[in-house]
Design a protein around this motif. Structure first.
Motif: not given
Length: 276
Positions: A150-154
């Motif tokens: 959704r927001d390119d977060t690891l």
């Protein structure tokens, strides 16, 4: 076959040096997963026929008596809870992921195929704190990693397996760990559906006589791709911030296909060809 592949793909490549072509290219080189797969020889785990002289020597060493065949003992039963620095058990892996995936994280995130919930990447035994190192009774913890498309977060959550609680949560951007099997399959699906996947599909049909319609028809390896200034079209400039893939597909029971000039942006769900 060579002439047919020329028609589709332009160039057959052999040896250890591979030129990146404009479309997929059949290759006859060592690519991921080929080491040790010599069909003409003996593979690891297979018995080797014993030479006649060797058999006689073995009997003589045993006083002329036949040597009893070896017995492989069954692996011991795996407990629900490991000890110390033992690898995580199957039960611990399942519990760690279940604890880490809270209702809030599930509702607010997105997986690689657009479903609700983050994409699971892996579960690993966490390193002990400095004060706990070497202690046999140190808490066992697991690091569970997810990727939120959704927001390119690891997202990394550390779970205490003794208490069943999340003891730490970390989020990072621009960090791209190795790809999961589901991500490689999704990348292959996007490539097959895209016009730039025509070379791969043509190679598959030439090799098998059948149409390539699903990632399940391929053996897939892949690597994360990061943007390099001037080395790709503008559509791939966000690779590294976005999760992008270069695939190394293999036709099952057939050759590898060199598709490294193609990059699949899983975040934007786009396929592009690298500049030459």
């Amino acid at each position: 076959m060579r002439n047919i592949v020329h028609r589709h793909l332009g160039k057959m490549v052999a040896g250890t040096s591979i030129a990146v072509a404009g479309t997929a290219v059949m290759v006859a080189v060592t690519l991921p997963g080929t080491a040790g797969a010599d069909d003409a020889g003996t593979r690891a785990g297979r018995s080797v026929p014993q030479a006649a002289g060797a058999a006689g020597a073995g009997d003589a060493a045993a006083g002329g008596r036949a040597v009893a065949p070896g017995v492989v003992e069954a692996a011991p039963a795996e407990g629900q809870q490991g000890e110390g620095r033992d690898p995580l058990t199957d039960d611990e892996l399942k519990r760690a992921e279940k604890i880490a995936l809270s209702r809030q994280l599930f509702r607010s995130s997105e997986s690689v195929d657009g479903d609700r919930g983050p994409q699971r990447l892996g579960v690993d035994l966490a390193e002990p704190d400095a004060a706990e190192a070497g202690k046999p009774d140190a808490p066992r913890r697991a690091d569970v990693t997810f990727y939120d498309y959704r927001d390119d977060t690891l997202v990394t959550r550390t779970v205490d397996l003794g208490t069943g609680k999340v003891v730490a949560t970390g989020t990072q951007r621009g960090v791209q760990p190795p790809l999961s099997r589901a991500e490689k399959a999704e990348a292959a699906g996007l490539l097959i559906a895209d016009p730039l996947g025509s070379g791969l599909k043509a190679d598959y049909e030439d090799a098998t006589g059948k149409a390539l319609t699903s990632p399940e028809q391929l053996q897939l390896s892949g690597a994360v791709y990061r943007a390099a200034p001037g080395a790709q079209p503008a559509v791939l400039d966000k690779c590294g911030e976005h999760r992008c893939v270069r695939l190394f597909p293999k036709i099952k029971n057939g050759p590898w296909v060199d598709a490294r000039s193609l990059v699949i942006d899983l975040s934007a769900r786009e396929v592009a060809r690298l500049g030459r």
